[in-house]
Design an enzyme around this catalytic site. Structure first.
Site, short mmCIF file in Angstrom:
data_model
loop_
_atom_site.label_atom_id
_atom_site.label_comp_id
_atom_site.label_asym_id
_atom_site.label_seq_id
_atom_site.Cartn_x
_atom_site.Cartn_y
_atom_site.Cartn_z
N ASP A 257 17.60 -32.16 -11.80
CA ASP A 257 17.58 -30.95 -12.63
C ASP A 257 16.81 -31.13 -13.92
O ASP A 257 16.50 -30.15 -14.61
CB ASP A 257 19.02 -30.59 -13.04
CG ASP A 257 19.74 -29.83 -11.96
OD1 ASP A 257 19.10 -28.99 -11.31
OD2 ASP A 257 20.94 -30.07 -11.78
N CYS A 258 16.57 -32.36 -14.29
CA CYS A 258 15.98 -32.63 -15.60
C CYS A 258 14.51 -32.99 -15.54
O CYS A 258 13.91 -33.29 -16.57
CB CYS A 258 16.77 -33.74 -16.28
SG CYS A 258 18.47 -33.25 -16.51
#
Ligand code: BGC
Ligand code: NOJ
Length: 813
Positions: free
Chosen positions: A488-489
């Protein structure tokens, strides 16, 4: 220092001192009603949705830690204490907390009085039961008071902790005998209320927090308890609570019990009141009637134990010898790992001591993966979940990243654009079909984005998932990453310069260029199952298309996804490499090494093994494998959130446990049992008890992240419980290391063992039949099956019994 031990026969973890390195919690409840319950009685409960229907209040990030719970106070002639130690922290003569499957039992004793607090949610009911057994262990008569205390949440936990201009005026209760009803907002649009009741007449009560505690007192010094006198307060606005006071006298050796029910009740919208402004109590009275006696409570507790025993009997390992490693493996795989899989399936990433219950809904990707560790437990619920997830997919195959558990609607605030999401639906569905043989699910009509009239067979959803990846390719023919992939990052299109802007929902620079090698790996991993499903349904055109897409993807990975010693991670918005030896930082990432290995890419030409060796050399630590190295030291606009974390934490070179099992599975695929097991062992909680002071989180469940080598607190874990690590480690240990894996036609047995494991037995329920599988490894192999017999007859290929128990003998060699 030791804080407790595993009691395997009882399937409990027994905590022996209350001041654990972090609150060690348990989950009560298995379907609609849930409670989080710590070893000092902290936590809260909710009905279905931790944000919208929260019954009791909890203070996250409080000092001292773990504030808010179901507290019971003893006032023994001025000596005030809690059996759970907190909140008063009066020293106890004896303390023990046993976390079991769906229940917890805390025993605290002081000055000859022993109190045992049993907490659980009965199967099928929407309530927590708290039973207090009080026992006079002394030789004198004892007369004392018992106080109960819960603080109600005004339902919506987000508003509850922010909207005080309203909240302080809306709290309402009703009191009838020992039943305290919390009915805030019931006068308007809610048709539900909470009840907190006891099974005996009280000697006082309170429902207003300030009256009970005193405005300037904490939970550790409630004025009413200190003075041994309830106020009889009836809340009007401010903070409604539930508290009872009981005067109890016990002869030496005598015991008694008080049963409390903390429940959620609903009325039909047109039958809310029994008199103006008086709530209709039938549902509460029916609930309370079920838990009036010890016999009733014991029976409900027994039903809960049976429920879990039956569930877990679907998959049990019997370690052959006294190999201490296998004893630890079995306590994980037989009890705690499966238990955690159930919890992650139920909670997704919503409510833990790290997830506040107000943030995230059900993740499309998370829930699809949670299925993998749950599907053998209750396949019917997995089926329903798959259909719910698929119904949030868009027509073009992309997906809402999250959906709300109550409405099952996609969460528009977070939206779409995580380009790995669609593929997880294929992985989850394939796992379900393999487990159950239920091909019918593929014909179930499921809408797109819940829009009526758009229903199409589930298989069509899988086509669109696969097609989405196959048609959203970048300049190197690799999948476009969108907002992010599994990581997600890694936000390659975000380019955020505004503090606080969400990295997950912002795209300031829709490059249409940034690509993910990981998504290519996920695609190639799920492709064989997808193609098999197409074939068996006679979908020849789809089969051919998919085969073509796979060839193209493999070619793209060969030409643009290999860095010489490992697989690249991505290409950024400028088409520059990420996860390459050419990079200054972030030279090697764990995810593609795991997934490409799992997909078998590079197994034939040495690249897979080389990549796995690079992982060992560059990413391994004593506490698990780090996500990437070297850590990013500065914020990088083109990479996004990954570079916001201080080095060693979270996605920036933390040991992100979720993808450690991917590497272990890849090692199994490569046949390296010793290394596969080493990777498994390093993050498996049962193997970490000796370093629990460093590790800090519960020694019976996985945590999402352990601080990496660059962090000052290397080895310290955070985010326990709600992590995809649970499902993936279960897949790894059960299907790859112990090697019993469902296929479309039956069970495949193909272990990959560490040296020294001579054999074991697994009992597994599969498609209604009990398989008793004995693996004989006297040959001392890491991998390789010489022969398989089923009920004495030699077989080859996948095993399927034609009914009746199947005795399977597998000889390695
Ligand atoms: C975390 C991720 C998480 C994401 C989405 C990030 O801050 O580091 O682990 O998945 O937020 O909520
Ligand atoms: C936690 C999220 O729940 C999951 O979906 C994601 O894959 C990992 N963080 C890694 O970023």
């Amino acid at each position: 220092m030791s804080y407790g031990y595993f009691d395997d026969t009882k399937r409990e973890y027994c905590i022996q001192r209350p001041d654990t390195p972090y609150p060690w919690i348990n989950y009560l409840g298995s379907q609609d009603f849930f409670g989080l319950f710590s070893n000092t009685a902290g936590g809260y409960c909710f009905y279905r949705d931790a944000r919208l229907l929260r019954l009791t209040r909890y203070r996250y990030n409080n000092a001292p830690a773990d504030a808010g719970g179901r507290y019971f106070y003893i006032n023994d002639n001025g000596d005030v204490w809690n059996p759970s130690w907190q909140p008063c922290k009066t020293p106890l003569d004896k303390y023990e907390c046993r976390h079991g499957l769906g229940y917890s039992v805390i025993t605290g004793a002081r000055a000859g009085l022993s109190v045992t607090h049993t907490a659980f949610v009965p199967v099928g009911d929407t309530a927590e039961i708290h039973r207090l057994k009080l026992h006079n262990e002394s030789s004198e008569k004892k007369a004392f008071s018992l106080f109960s205390f819960v603080e109600f949440c005004l339902w919506n936990a987000m508003d509850d902790s922010t909207n005080f201009q309203r909240n302080f005026s809306i709290g309402e209760v009703e009191v009838h005998g020992s039943a305290i009803y919390h009915k805030t907002e019931y006068r308007e649009r809610r048709n539900h209320y909470a009840v907190f009741a006891a099974n005996r007449e009280n000697n006082g009560f309170d429902t207003d927090r300030e009256s009970f505690l005193g405005l300037y007192n904490g939970f550790d010094k409630p004025q009413a308890v200190l003075e041994d006198k309830s106020r009889g307060s009836v809340a009007s606005g401010w903070a409604p609570i539930g508290s009872h006071r009981f005067e109890i006298a016990l002869e030496p050796g005598e015991s008694t019990s008080v049963i409390f029910v903390l429940g959620y009740c609903e009325n039909p919208a047109n039958q809310k009141f029994e008199a103006p402004d008086v709530i209709r109590k039938e549902p509460a009275l029916a609930l309370l009637a079920k838990y009036q006696t010890d016999e009733q409570v014991d029976a409900a507790l027994q039903a809960l134990r049976t429920h879990w025993k039956d569930l877990l009997s679907r998959w049990q390992l019997f370690p052959g010898d006294e190999d201490p490693r296998m004893v630890k493996v079995s306590r994980m795989v037989n009890i705690w790992n499966q238990y955690q899989c159930m919890v992650t399936f139920n909670m997704s990433r919503s409510a833990s001591y790290f997830e506040s219950g107000i943030g995230r809904g059900m993740g499309f990707r998370d829930s699809s993966q949670d299925l993998l560790g749950f599907v053998h437990l209750i396949p019917e619920r997995a089926r329903e979940r798959i259909l719910d997830i698929a119904a949030t997919q868009f027509k073009d195959g992309s997906a809402y990243h999250q959906y709300q558990p109550l409405t099952k609607k996609g969460n528009a605030e977070v939206g779409t654009g995580f380009n790995d999401d669609p593929l997880w639906l294929i992985i989850g569905t394939a796992a379900y079909v393999k487990e159950t043989g239920d091909w019918g699910i593929l014909d179930e009509a499921v809408p797109f984005d819940l829009e009526e009239g758009t229903e199409a067979p589930l298989m069509e959803h899988l086509h669109r998932s696969f097609g989405y990846t196959a048609t959203h390719l970048g300049p190197h023919g690799l999948p476009l990453i969108g907002r992010a992939d599994w990581n997600d990052c890694l936000n390659l299109n975000c380019f955020s310069e505004t503090p606080g802007e969400s990295f997950q929902t912002t795209a300031n620079f829709e490059s249409g260029v940034a690509e993910s090698v990981l998504i290519a790996g996920i695609f190639l991993y799920c492709a064989p199952d997808y193609i098999e499903m197409c074939k068996r349904r006679g979908e020849t055109e789809k089969t051919a298309q998919a085969e073509q897409a796979v060839r193209a993807m493999k070619e793209a990975v060969d030409n643009h996804g290999w860095d010489g010693g490992w697989f690249l991670r991505a290409y950024d918005a400028y088409g520059k490499k990420i996860g390459s030896h050419e990079c200054e930082e972030g030279q090697i990432f764990i995810e593609p090494q795991g997934f490409m290995g799992m997909a078998g890419i590079g197994m034939d030409d040495g690249r897979a093994v080389k990549a796995l060796d690079s992982v060992k050399e560059r990413l391994d630590t004593d506490y698990g494998i780090m996500l990437q190295q070297p850590a990013y030291r500065t914020y990088r606009l083109n990479l996004g959130e990954i570079s916001t974390y201080p080095p060693g934490y979270k996605e920036n070179a933390g040991i992100f446990c979720h993808n450690n099992p991917w590497v272990s599975i890849a090692e199994c695929t490569a046949g390296r049992g010793d290394r596969a097991f080493e990777v498994y062992r390093k993050i498996a909680p049962a193997f970490l008890e000796d370093i629990v002071q460093l590790h800090r989180t519960e020694p019976y469940v996985y945590s999402q992240m352990i601080a990496g080598r660059d962090a000052a607190r290397h080895g310290e874990a955070k985010n326990s419980w709600l992590t995809g690590t649970a499902a993936w480690t279960f897949v790894n240990i059960s299907q790859h290391i112990l090697g019993i894996r469902p296929g479309f036609d039956g069970l495949i047995v193909d272990p990959c063992l560490p040296s020294g494991v001579k054999g074991y037995k697994v009992e597994r329920l599969f498609r209604g039949v009990r398989y008793i599988i004995t693996v004989d490894n006297t040959a001392g192999m890491q991998k390789g099956v010489k022969s398989v017999t089923v009920n004495g007859k030699p077989v080859s290929g996948e095993i399927l019994s034609d009914g009746g128990d199947a005795e399977v003998t597998v000889v390695m060699g």
